[in-house]
Write an enzyme that holds these catalytic residues in place. Structure first.
Site, mmCIF file in Angstrom:
data_model
loop_
_atom_site.group_PDB
_atom_site.id
_atom_site.type_symbol
_atom_site.label_atom_id
_atom_site.label_comp_id
_atom_site.label_asym_id
_atom_site.label_seq_id
_atom_site.Cartn_x
_atom_site.Cartn_y
_atom_site.Cartn_z
ATOM 1 N N GLU A 41 30.932 -7.943 -23.284
ATOM 2 C CA GLU A 41 31.857 -6.997 -22.795
ATOM 3 C C GLU A 41 33.123 -7.052 -23.829
ATOM 4 O O GLU A 41 33.591 -8.265 -24.123
ATOM 5 C CB GLU A 41 32.288 -7.299 -21.181
ATOM 6 N N LYS A 114 30.140 1.170 -16.777
ATOM 7 C CA LYS A 114 30.588 0.014 -15.727
ATOM 8 C C LYS A 114 30.997 0.801 -14.182
ATOM 9 O O LYS A 114 31.984 1.485 -14.195
ATOM 10 C CB LYS A 114 31.658 -1.043 -16.000
ATOM 11 N N CYS A 154 29.408 -7.734 -16.240
ATOM 12 C CA CYS A 154 30.362 -8.405 -15.639
ATOM 13 C C CYS A 154 30.593 -8.470 -13.962
ATOM 14 O O CYS A 154 29.658 -9.204 -13.429
ATOM 15 C CB CYS A 154 31.895 -8.179 -16.245
#
Length: 265
Positions: A41, A114, A154
């Site tokens: 990321e 995301k 994440c």
């Protein structure tokens, strides 16, 4: 069997420097036989402030970051999962935190924005991704030669319903920039849990070190097998962690403990 690799970086505020690091580490992974390589990321930029990435946001399909990823995939003949990069959003001052996937010909193969945006406040640490990022809305996956690959980023790791929504995957990829505080507490156990409950491999590509902006990321890029065992790990610093996906082992885990077939909801 298929070999996969995760690139671990300690990205800087300078995009050019990060592109050079990615080129070197992806080349290393490919030279070691990896057929799929994942970047972490925020690999192209970890700015001095959260807003720095907005200035480097690219429209989908053009820009130096995307050009670099397409070239790397094509040059090395690999599937490249491009960690995340900032893409232009419809909201002024905000970006999409996006994973782009390229096939071995360097063609765009998949995209995931995301969904879950990180927020954390404890003592002197404070993070709020919603200040500069627009959340995605769709589950992401793609079909690789060895099976379906699920995409997450994440903080998504804390939301198991997202991983169930991917369907049955052979591999789930988790690019991340976990803080050292939360990583020390939860990173490994969450990765192993996602592998165990979805009975698949999990490949995590992380940021891992002290950044110019003072943030310390946890690292520990790793490959976890469908039984929850860690097959390879890189604790801190830049580098490559790799391992093999054993399709026969994956099938044997699902056959001996058919939890996916026993689901009731």
């Amino acid at each position: 069997m298929s070999k996969v690799a995760a690139v671990q970086m300690v990205s800087t505020p300078r995009v050019e420097d990060n592109l050079a690091t990615a080129r070197r580490l992806v080349a290393q992974a490919a030279s070691e036989g990896a057929q799929l390589v994942a970047l972490p990321e925020y690999w192209p930029i970890m700015g001095m402030s959260d807003s720095d990435k907005v200035a480097h946001a690219e429209p989908q399909g053009s820009g130096p970051i995307q050009d670099c990823m397409a070239q790397l995939a094509r040059e090395h003949g690999i599937w490249l999962v491009g960690g995340t990069l900032p893409l232009v959003s419809q909201v002024d001052g905000k970006v999409l935190n996006t994973t782009l996937v390229y096939d071995p010909q360097g063609r765009p193969a998949s995209r995931y924005d995301k969904i879950h945006l990180f927020g954390f406040n404890k003592d002197s640490e404070s993070y709020d991704e919603a200040r500069t990022i627009v959340p995605g809305e769709s589950v992401g996956s793609f079909q690789a030669p060895f099976g379906r690959v699920g995409l997450s980023v994440c903080y998504d790791l804390r939301f198991p319903e997202l991983f169930r929504a991917m369907g049955e995957c052979a591999l789930i990829i988790v690019p991340a920039a976990f803080t050292h505080t939360t990583g020390l507490a939860h990173w490994e156990i969450l990765l192993r849990a996602r592998a165990i409950e979805n009975q698949c491999y999990v490949l995590a590509s992380a940021q891992g070190g002290l950044h110019a902006n003072g943030r310390r990321t946890f690292g520990h890029s790793m490959l976890v097998d469908p039984w929850g065992e860690i097959k390879a790990v890189l604790r801190e610093g830049e580098g490559v962690v790799s391992g093999t996906l054993d399709e026969e082992f994956l099938a044997s885990v699902r056959e001996s403990l058919p939890a996916l077939k026993h689901r009731k909801m």
